[in-house]
Scaffold this motif. Structure first.
Motif, PDB file in Angstrom:
ATOM      1  N   SER A   1      25.895  20.012  28.977  1.00  0.00           N
ATOM      2  CA  SER A   1      26.184  18.683  28.424  1.00  0.00           C
ATOM      3  C   SER A   1      25.721  18.575  26.981  1.00  0.00           C
ATOM      4  O   SER A   1      26.445  18.045  26.127  1.00  0.00           O
ATOM      5  CB  SER A   1      25.507  17.599  29.268  1.00  0.00           C
ATOM      6  OG  SER A   1      25.954  17.673  30.606  1.00  0.00           O
ATOM      7  N   ARG A   2      24.547  19.083  26.693  1.00  0.00           N
ATOM      8  CA  ARG A   2      24.022  19.040  25.315  1.00  0.00           C
ATOM      9  C   ARG A   2      24.896  19.840  24.356  1.00  0.00           C
ATOM     10  O   ARG A   2      25.147  19.414  23.233  1.00  0.00           O
ATOM     11  CB  ARG A   2      22.586  19.553  25.275  1.00  0.00           C
ATOM     12  CG  ARG A   2      21.554  18.565  25.801  1.00  0.00           C
ATOM     13  CD  ARG A   2      20.133  18.979  25.453  1.00  0.00           C
ATOM     14  NE  ARG A   2      19.787  20.292  25.960  1.00  0.00           N
ATOM     15  CZ  ARG A   2      19.253  20.529  27.153  1.00  0.00           C
ATOM     16  NH1 ARG A   2      18.997  19.535  27.973  1.00  0.00           N
ATOM     17  NH2 ARG A   2      18.961  21.756  27.521  1.00  0.00           N
ATOM     18  N   ALA A   3      25.390  20.987  24.803  1.00  0.00           N
ATOM     19  CA  ALA A   3      26.234  21.828  23.942  1.00  0.00           C
ATOM     20  C   ALA A   3      27.542  21.116  23.601  1.00  0.00           C
ATOM     21  O   ALA A   3      27.997  21.173  22.455  1.00  0.00           O
ATOM     22  CB  ALA A   3      26.509  23.167  24.615  1.00  0.00           C
ATOM     23  N   LEU A   4      28.138  20.450  24.585  1.00  0.00           N
ATOM     24  CA  LEU A   4      29.362  19.704  24.286  1.00  0.00           C
ATOM     25  C   LEU A   4      29.072  18.566  23.323  1.00  0.00           C
ATOM     26  O   LEU A   4      29.835  18.325  22.385  1.00  0.00           O
ATOM     27  CB  LEU A   4      29.992  19.158  25.570  1.00  0.00           C
ATOM     28  CG  LEU A   4      30.650  20.167  26.485  1.00  0.00           C
ATOM     29  CD1 LEU A   4      31.263  19.463  27.693  1.00  0.00           C
ATOM     30  CD2 LEU A   4      31.704  20.977  25.772  1.00  0.00           C
TER      31      LEU A   4
ATOM     32  N   ALA B   1      26.754  18.420  21.096  1.00  0.00           N
ATOM     33  CA  ALA B   1      26.526  19.001  19.765  1.00  0.00           C
ATOM     34  C   ALA B   1      27.841  19.385  19.092  1.00  0.00           C
ATOM     35  O   ALA B   1      27.945  19.362  17.865  1.00  0.00           O
ATOM     36  CB  ALA B   1      25.609  20.220  19.871  1.00  0.00           C
ATOM     37  N   ALA B   2      28.848  19.711  19.901  1.00  0.00           N
ATOM     38  CA  ALA B   2      30.169  20.068  19.363  1.00  0.00           C
ATOM     39  C   ALA B   2      31.028  18.821  19.098  1.00  0.00           C
ATOM     40  O   ALA B   2      32.165  18.945  18.637  1.00  0.00           O
ATOM     41  CB  ALA B   2      30.893  20.998  20.336  1.00  0.00           C
ATOM     42  N   GLY B   3      30.481  17.643  19.395  1.00  0.00           N
ATOM     43  CA  GLY B   3      31.227  16.407  19.174  1.00  0.00           C
ATOM     44  C   GLY B   3      32.270  16.122  20.240  1.00  0.00           C
ATOM     45  O   GLY B   3      33.225  15.383  20.000  1.00  0.00           O
ATOM     46  N   ILE B   4      32.076  16.703  21.424  1.00  0.00           N
ATOM     47  CA  ILE B   4      33.018  16.528  22.534  1.00  0.00           C
ATOM     48  C   ILE B   4      32.298  15.807  23.668  1.00  0.00           C
ATOM     49  O   ILE B   4      31.235  16.242  24.111  1.00  0.00           O
ATOM     50  CB  ILE B   4      33.560  17.888  23.009  1.00  0.00           C
ATOM     51  CG1 ILE B   4      34.320  18.572  21.872  1.00  0.00           C
ATOM     52  CG2 ILE B   4      34.442  17.723  24.248  1.00  0.00           C
ATOM     53  CD1 ILE B   4      34.712  20.001  22.155  1.00  0.00           C
ATOM     54  N   GLY B   5      32.884  14.740  24.138  1.00  0.00           N
ATOM     55  CA  GLY B   5      32.304  13.998  25.245  1.00  0.00           C
ATOM     56  C   GLY B   5      32.515  14.724  26.566  1.00  0.00           C
ATOM     57  O   GLY B   5      33.316  15.660  26.664  1.00  0.00           O
TER      58      GLY B   5
ATOM     59  N   ASP C   1      37.623  24.797  22.071  1.00  0.00           N
ATOM     60  CA  ASP C   1      38.393  25.162  20.877  1.00  0.00           C
ATOM     61  C   ASP C   1      39.579  24.223  20.652  1.00  0.00           C
ATOM     62  O   ASP C   1      40.044  24.077  19.520  1.00  0.00           O
ATOM     63  CB  ASP C   1      38.894  26.600  20.976  1.00  0.00           C
ATOM     64  CG  ASP C   1      37.774  27.624  20.874  1.00  0.00           C
ATOM     65  OD1 ASP C   1      36.649  27.269  20.451  1.00  0.00           O
ATOM     66  OD2 ASP C   1      38.025  28.788  21.241  1.00  0.00           O
ATOM     67  N   ALA C   2      40.065  23.576  21.708  1.00  0.00           N
ATOM     68  CA  ALA C   2      41.183  22.633  21.592  1.00  0.00           C
ATOM     69  C   ALA C   2      40.740  21.308  20.966  1.00  0.00           C
ATOM     70  O   ALA C   2      41.577  20.483  20.620  1.00  0.00           O
ATOM     71  CB  ALA C   2      41.822  22.396  22.956  1.00  0.00           C
ATOM     72  N   ARG C   3      39.443  21.086  20.829  1.00  0.00           N
ATOM     73  CA  ARG C   3      38.854  19.898  20.198  1.00  0.00           C
ATOM     74  C   ARG C   3      39.319  18.577  20.833  1.00  0.00           C
ATOM     75  O   ARG C   3      39.767  17.663  20.148  1.00  0.00           O
ATOM     76  CB  ARG C   3      39.124  19.880  18.689  1.00  0.00           C
ATOM     77  CG  ARG C   3      38.675  21.105  17.926  1.00  0.00           C
ATOM     78  CD  ARG C   3      37.208  21.398  17.975  1.00  0.00           C
ATOM     79  NE  ARG C   3      36.432  20.274  17.447  1.00  0.00           N
ATOM     80  CZ  ARG C   3      35.162  20.073  17.699  1.00  0.00           C
ATOM     81  NH1 ARG C   3      34.490  20.904  18.450  1.00  0.00           N
ATOM     82  NH2 ARG C   3      34.530  19.044  17.206  1.00  0.00           N
ATOM     83  N   PRO C   4      39.188  18.454  22.152  1.00  0.00           N
ATOM     84  CA  PRO C   4      39.569  17.188  22.793  1.00  0.00           C
ATOM     85  C   PRO C   4      38.546  16.098  22.501  1.00  0.00           C
ATOM     86  O   PRO C   4      37.422  16.379  22.059  1.00  0.00           O
ATOM     87  CB  PRO C   4      39.544  17.552  24.283  1.00  0.00           C
ATOM     88  CG  PRO C   4      38.458  18.587  24.372  1.00  0.00           C
ATOM     89  CD  PRO C   4      38.620  19.406  23.105  1.00  0.00           C
ATOM     90  N   GLU C   5      38.936  14.846  22.768  1.00  0.00           N
ATOM     91  CA  GLU C   5      37.978  13.738  22.682  1.00  0.00           C
ATOM     92  C   GLU C   5      36.832  13.991  23.652  1.00  0.00           C
ATOM     93  O   GLU C   5      35.671  13.788  23.329  1.00  0.00           O
ATOM     94  CB  GLU C   5      38.627  12.417  23.083  1.00  0.00           C
ATOM     95  CG  GLU C   5      39.697  11.900  22.183  1.00  0.00           C
ATOM     96  CD  GLU C   5      40.304  10.633  22.766  1.00  0.00           C
ATOM     97  OE1 GLU C   5      39.552   9.709  23.148  1.00  0.00           O
ATOM     98  OE2 GLU C   5      41.542  10.580  22.854  1.00  0.00           O
ATOM     99  N   PHE C   6      37.216  14.377  24.866  1.00  0.00           N
ATOM    100  CA  PHE C   6      36.224  14.698  25.887  1.00  0.00           C
ATOM    101  C   PHE C   6      36.851  15.606  26.930  1.00  0.00           C
ATOM    102  O   PHE C   6      38.070  15.769  26.983  1.00  0.00           O
ATOM    103  CB  PHE C   6      35.622  13.441  26.535  1.00  0.00           C
ATOM    104  CG  PHE C   6      36.602  12.541  27.214  1.00  0.00           C
ATOM    105  CD1 PHE C   6      36.948  12.720  28.540  1.00  0.00           C
ATOM    106  CD2 PHE C   6      37.178  11.492  26.519  1.00  0.00           C
ATOM    107  CE1 PHE C   6      37.847  11.874  29.162  1.00  0.00           C
ATOM    108  CE2 PHE C   6      38.076  10.633  27.129  1.00  0.00           C
ATOM    109  CZ  PHE C   6      38.413  10.829  28.451  1.00  0.00           C
TER     110      PHE C   6
END
Length: 120
Positions: free
Chosen positions: A80-83, A85-89, A58-63
């Motif tokens: 890993s796939r879920a992250l 898909a959320a645009g988080i590395g 929810d904090a929307r970090p780069e990774f």
């Protein structure tokens, strides 16, 4: 701001078998955002799911730096796939390396998050 390193937010200043030192507190396992560190009761790595780190997502970090304990291990592929898909590395390493990387990356001003499994 940490006066010693010029880094805003939490910084791991020590490591031991008891955990990670943040200021005057030692936590066996923790999560961190650029604003705060908090204790964490992680599930077994093999059961790690996005819901376990939803506050980091929810904090929307780069990774997210994922420290997997004493040894490098990999989380479930679905995590890993879920992250992704959320645009988080996701950067996976042992917890000691992740704690050190946190300080370096934060000193560069990177907007990241971390989840560190215990060192024992």
């Amino acid at each position: 701001m940490d006066r010693d390193q010029g880094i805003a937010g939490p910084v791991v200043t020590g490591l031991s078998s008891a955990g990670f030192r943040i200021g005057e507190t030692v936590l066996p396992a923790l999560t961190m955002t650029v604003d705060a560190a908090q204790p964490w009761s992680p599930p077994p790595l093999s059961a790690l799911a996005p819901a376990d780190l939803q506050h980091l997502i929810d904090a929307r970090p780069e990774f997210i730096l994922l420290g997997t304990g004493v040894n490098l291990s990999h989380p479930p592929a679905a995590f890993s796939r879920a992250l992704n898909a959320a645009g988080i590395g996701l950067e996976v390493m042992d917890s000691r390396a992740a704690a050190r990387a946190w300080g370096v990356l934060r000193s560069e001003g990177r907007v990241i998050a971390a989840a560190l499994y215990p060192l024992s």
